[in-house]
Design a protein around this motif. Structure first.
Motif, PDB file in Angstrom:
ATOM      1  N   ALA A 139      -5.137 -15.165  -1.780  1.00 54.17           N
ATOM      2  CA  ALA A 139      -5.718 -13.995  -1.389  1.00 54.17           C
ATOM      3  C   ALA A 139      -6.209 -13.012  -2.666  1.00 54.17           C
ATOM      4  O   ALA A 139      -6.765 -12.251  -2.606  1.00 54.17           O
ATOM      5  N   ARG A 148      10.137 -14.730   8.215  1.00 51.94           N
ATOM      6  CA  ARG A 148       9.626 -13.235   8.739  1.00 51.94           C
ATOM      7  C   ARG A 148      10.523 -12.295   8.720  1.00 51.94           C
ATOM      8  O   ARG A 148      11.952 -12.758   8.872  1.00 51.94           O
ATOM      9  N   LEU A 180       1.311  -7.460   1.313  1.00 50.62           N
ATOM     10  CA  LEU A 180       0.335  -7.987   2.345  1.00 50.62           C
ATOM     11  C   LEU A 180       1.014  -8.036   3.722  1.00 50.62           C
ATOM     12  O   LEU A 180       2.184  -8.131   3.681  1.00 50.62           O
ATOM     13  N   GLU A 181       0.609  -7.757   4.781  1.00 48.67           N
ATOM     14  CA  GLU A 181       0.837  -7.696   6.154  1.00 48.67           C
ATOM     15  C   GLU A 181       0.156  -8.813   7.015  1.00 48.67           C
ATOM     16  O   GLU A 181      -1.132  -8.602   6.843  1.00 48.67           O
ATOM     17  N   LEU A 182       0.853  -9.643   7.514  1.00 50.23           N
ATOM     18  CA  LEU A 182       0.168 -10.741   8.187  1.00 50.23           C
ATOM     19  C   LEU A 182      -0.535 -10.330   9.420  1.00 50.23           C
ATOM     20  O   LEU A 182       0.263  -9.326  10.251  1.00 50.23           O
ATOM     21  N   THR A 190      -8.363  -2.648  10.049  1.00 51.96           N
ATOM     22  CA  THR A 190      -7.648  -2.130   8.988  1.00 51.96           C
ATOM     23  C   THR A 190      -8.428  -0.945   8.539  1.00 51.96           C
ATOM     24  O   THR A 190      -7.876  -0.150   7.631  1.00 51.96           O
ATOM     25  N   ALA A 194      -5.153 -17.660   7.872  1.00 54.22           N
ATOM     26  CA  ALA A 194      -4.285 -16.334   8.240  1.00 54.22           C
ATOM     27  C   ALA A 194      -5.046 -15.302   7.775  1.00 54.22           C
ATOM     28  O   ALA A 194      -6.060 -15.465   6.730  1.00 54.22           O
ATOM     29  N   TYR A 220      -4.840 -11.075   6.485  1.00 52.21           N
ATOM     30  CA  TYR A 220      -3.814 -10.110   6.172  1.00 52.21           C
ATOM     31  C   TYR A 220      -4.566  -8.858   5.947  1.00 52.21           C
ATOM     32  O   TYR A 220      -5.794  -8.698   5.414  1.00 52.21           O
ATOM     33  N   HIS A 221      -3.640  -7.850   5.829  1.00 52.85           N
ATOM     34  CA  HIS A 221      -4.114  -6.464   5.417  1.00 52.85           C
ATOM     35  C   HIS A 221      -3.237  -6.317   4.201  1.00 52.85           C
ATOM     36  O   HIS A 221      -2.060  -6.170   4.214  1.00 52.85           O
ATOM     37  N   CYS A 222      -4.061  -6.229   3.152  1.00 55.97           N
ATOM     38  CA  CYS A 222      -3.576  -6.156   1.757  1.00 55.97           C
ATOM     39  C   CYS A 222      -3.712  -4.626   1.222  1.00 55.97           C
ATOM     40  O   CYS A 222      -4.702  -4.285   1.157  1.00 55.97           O
ATOM     41  N   THR A 277      -2.622 -15.699  12.437  1.00 62.68           N
ATOM     42  CA  THR A 277      -2.608 -17.057  11.904  1.00 62.68           C
ATOM     43  C   THR A 277      -3.169 -17.959  12.969  1.00 62.68           C
ATOM     44  O   THR A 277      -3.148 -17.757  14.158  1.00 62.68           O
ATOM     45  N   TYR A 305      -0.591 -15.957  -0.712  1.00 63.90           N
ATOM     46  CA  TYR A 305      -0.844 -14.434  -1.341  1.00 63.90           C
ATOM     47  C   TYR A 305      -1.769 -14.716  -2.607  1.00 63.90           C
ATOM     48  O   TYR A 305      -2.685 -14.075  -2.981  1.00 63.90           O
TER      49      TYR A 305
END
Ligand code: KG4
Ligand code: ZN
Length: 359
Positions: free
Chosen positions: A121, A359, A156-158, A286, A146, A148-150, A161, A118
């Motif tokens: 990012a 997770r 943050l959503e993974l 996204t 990886a 992510y949708h931040c 990866t 993170y």
């Protein structure tokens, strides 16, 4: 500029850099000291965990003292102590965590645990404008690749990866096959500028359908076979012959410097293609208006150029970290921690280190 100028001290020891930085208001970097261990690991061709933790122990106090001195900040002015507590080499993480807990306890300030990926990012925000969210972020480093949708710096959503090697790991392994030294990313980047990226058509592994996962082990093997020949391909006689298979060509020594540059350029182009295509998929999935790239590989000049072109086509804003904030550093940890502090998300002194992310 936000008006909350609280200063956070951030510590980073997840892999082979001992970092400490002081950052005000989440973006203004007052100091950023990084002690790298590259020389210690180079002869092994990769990071040796035991050597890494020992080197962190030896360096951490000095690095913290240097960061405080360079910033000209007195401990009484520090609002919180932040530390990378996951993911990373467990022995290395523990050194930074112990140092951070000690300082937080002695200074009576909050402790903040930060996820290393993170923080990568978030790194484009350092010494720059705030990032506009939502964003699609690609973090590619020696240990991680990886997407992510931040929704914010701390939400943050993974999305995907790597299922095998990280992008930076592929750079390092290919550099080793090409006998370019360790770590290899920046050397390949430099060499590729003199090579023909179309010379060798290395595979682009995109995995099935619209997958947002990555796989880089195939391309590494493809480079290995290109350099050393396919094992058994020239085997004459019986399949179970006790003779080792003659392989042509045999090793990088048989290639001219021009050919080595061509391999480097072709390999880099294949990796950059994959990263670009996946980031494009993530942006589409996204609907984010901002693209972020972070991590050591985000220093790569071909990736930066490809990302700029992608952002132009998608009409997105591209946020790249300054090159000094691409590799591991404490500033990205302290910067991101400001957002946790502001949200009241601080840790207790029993904060744990985790080698992998739960997770
Ligand atoms: O983020 P980082 O410092 O450490 C991890 O979190 O893993 O990334 C280090 C990685 C190494 O694999 C290195 O080869 C790669 O970043 N790297 C690059 C470049 N500079 C560093 N890869 C490609 N091109 C570069 N210019
Ligand atoms: Zn990193």
């Amino acid at each position: 500029m936000n008006t909350d100028r609280r200063v956070i001290l951030g510590i980073e020891t997840s892999c082979d850099e001992t970092g400490c930085a002081l950052v005000a208001g989440g973006r203004q970097v007052l100091s950023n000291v990084v002690a790298t261990q590259i020389d210690l690991h180079a002869r092994f061709g990769g990071v040796v965990p035991e050597i890494a933790s020992r080197a962190h122990i030896e360096a951490v106090n000095t690095v913290i003292a240097q960061a405080l001195e360079a910033a000209g900040v007195h401990p009484s002015e520090i609002a919180a102590v932040a530390v990378t507590h996951e993911p990373g080499l467990i022995g290395s993480l523990l050194v930074g965590l112990m140092a951070a807990k000690t300082l937080a306890w002695v200074w009576r300030v909050p402790l903040i645990g930060v996820n290393h990926i993170y923080a990568h990012a978030y790194s484009p925000a350092l010494e720059s404008e705030p990032i506009e969210y939502p964003a699609a972020a690609l973090v590619c480093s020696g240990g991680h690749t990886a997407l992510y949708h931040c929704r914010s710096p701390i939400d943050l959503e993974l999305l995907g990866t790597t299922i095998d090697d990280a992008a930076g790991e592929a750079f390092d392994k290919v550099a080793s096959i090409l006998k370019l030294g360790y770590p290899g990313g920046s050397v390949i980047d430099r060499l590729a500028k003199d090579g023909n990226a179309q010379a060798v058509n290395f595979p682009r592994s995109l995995l099935s359908g619209q997958s947002l996962d990555f796989s880089f082990s195939g391309i590494k093997t493809a480079v290995l076979y290109h350099v050393n020949g396919v094992p058994g391909a020239d085997r004459r006689g019986r399949k179970d012959s006790p003779q080792p298979a003659p392989r042509t060509p045999r090793g990088i020594e048989n290639f001219t410097p021009r050919q080595v540059a061509d391999i480097a350029a072709s390999f880099q182009a294949a990796v950059v293609d994959v990263l670009r295509i996946k980031l494009r998929r993530a942006a589409k999935a996204t609907g984010a208006g901002t693209l972020i790239i972070g991590g050591g590989v985000s220093a790569n000049s071909a990736l930066r150029a490809a990302a700029a072109e992608l952002a132009r086509r998608l009409r997105c804003t591209l946020r790249l970290p300054e090159v000094r904030f691409c590799v591991d550093n404490g500033a990205m940890v302290a910067g991101l921690a400001w957002h946790y502090l502001t949200a009241g998300r601080v840790a207790d002194l029993d904060l744990e280190a985790h080698a992998t992310v739960r997770r």
